[in-house]
Design an enzyme around this catalytic site. Structure first.
Site, PDB file in Angstrom:
ATOM      1  N   MET A   1       0.838  -1.183   0.000  1.00 47.25           N
ATOM      2  CA  MET A   1       0.000   0.000   0.000  1.00 47.25           C
ATOM      3  C   MET A   1       0.886   1.251   0.000  1.00 47.25           C
ATOM      4  SD  MET A   1      -3.044  -1.293  -0.003  1.00 47.25           S
ATOM      5  CE  MET A   1      -4.509  -1.011   0.959  1.00 47.25           C
ATOM      6  N   CYS A   2       0.238   2.389  -0.031  1.00 53.48           N
ATOM      7  CA  CYS A   2       0.974   3.624  -0.218  1.00 53.48           C
ATOM      8  C   CYS A   2       0.306   4.706   0.623  1.00 53.48           C
ATOM      9  CB  CYS A   2       0.953   4.037  -1.681  1.00 53.48           C
ATOM     10  SG  CYS A   2       1.351   2.695  -2.812  1.00 53.48           S
TER      11      CYS A   2
END
Lengths: 254, 254
Positions: A1-2
């Protein structure tokens, strides 16, 4: 994820304070160390800085932090790779041109099977689900409209497209064409509006404060959008899953 | 008018030495002070730095000069505005995606009446003849080929398109998709090939020398393309009007 960071303002504003906190999450206070990027609209033009190094140690990130570029629409991203290797081609934000305007996009989430791009006029250069989804969105918009529609119509179309993508996985995103900034929440996205009376703000990720009353004019208005709140003494609004906001002049528009 | 700088190599190489001389022409040794830009391919990805400030005094140019990014294909440009105001949107190089690859373009010259973009899938964001011509080239390529053709076929198509544009005005350009770098001469374009045995080179525009034998390996090969020669002790080859070269691995390909 970011993690995502966006800014939309009614006057050109620098993002130095927010970026200073945000970049700490790229390897210091959090694990998003697989590259980072930031795009600044200036008029119709757009400046982008991308790096596959962690934002906390990238010399380009240090330059951006120290150089107060002013913009009314900014999108930044720090990456924790899920699909696609660590490389410049896989670094967000992504940019394409449609209807004679640049469009900038960054994604937080994961789409295991994004929709087909058969006959799409936009194709991904890298191998991320994110750039793939961005190409799909623009291709759908290009099929629906021969030129940029009114904002309310564009927002409705984006809400429909976001709904399709959200059904395929986690799809928080920021998108801007330099006039408006669209923020879509699938799981995690927060925002706040800074306007008069301005007060002191203190970052979550590093012990830095700024008194915005000393650096603003009374009519300034700035919306900051982030995956997780960047400050610990301001009230951030958590967006609802499925919510799409369109920020113009520093506030959500109807 | 403007000036062009390109580099194509067989191994990733920094352009610090050439850029150091080139940027002096953006306000110090020459009058091209209406902005500058540079694009570096790294794999399929691409990094761009653009500024509307003169390259000789731009903080971003100073950063680029001091930060040795390595690339096999680089295109840089310093601008003396002929059409379009001084702004980020009008700053070369320009970038678009076609066939899932980025294409970078910079132009030196002037096209008073570039060809029509009616029904073009690429449209200019700014107001330069250069970006207009770039959009026309990509649109023509997209109509001829559904995917990227073999290099020789692509070169032939570009030569035909360049001929059309050259008939409309002055049209020196550099174009790259990260695999090859195309250089078209309408009036002024020079190049040289640096390879073993490497020697000392001295810049024209500032008193800086480098002994390439100390910083290279024996199989390295670098082509440097520039509007006007950058060094005063090497043999630059002047391209002929109408000539289009395709540089791959540091040398012109057949």
């Amino acid at each position: 994820m970011c993690q995502l960071l966006g800014m939309n303002c009614n006057v050109p504003t620098d993002i130095v304070f927010s970026f200073e906190g945000f970049r700490q999450r790229g390897g210091l206070t959090d694990q998003h160390s697989d590259g980072w990027g930031i795009a600044f609209f200036e008029g119709d033009g757009c400046r982008m800085f991308l790096d596959y190094l962690p934002s906390v140690s990238s010399p380009i990130a240090e330059f951006v932090r120290a150089y107060p570029l002013k913009s009314t629409n900014v999108i930044a991203h720090i990456r924790k790779a899920t699909q696609g290797q660590v490389s410049l081609a896989n670094t967000h934000p992504f940019r394409r041109e449609l209807w004679g305007r640049y469009w900038i996009f960054a994604h937080n989430g994961n789409l295991p099977e994004p929709p087909s791009l058969t006959s799409s006029r936009f194709l991904p250069v890298g191998s991320t689900d994110s750039e793939h989804a961005f190409c799909w969105i623009l291709s759908e918009l290009a099929q629906r409209f021969v030129s940029c529609p009114p904002l309310a119509v564009l927002k409705q179309a984006l809400a429909e497209l976001a709904q399709v993508l959200m059904a395929l996985g986690t799809f928080n995103f920021l998108l801007s064409n330099g006039s408006a900034l669209f923020a879509h929440c699938s799981t995690d996205l927060h925002y706040l509006i800074r306007q008069a009376p301005f007060t002191l703000a203190h970052l979550n990720d590093t012990d830095v404060s700024i008194d915005f009353s000393e650096v603003t004019s009374k009519n300034d208005r700035v919306a900051v959008i982030a995956t997780q709140p960047l400050t610990d003494n301001e009230t951030w609004i958590k967006m609802a899953p499925g919510e799409l906001l369109c920020f113009v002049d520093g506030m959500p528009s109807a």
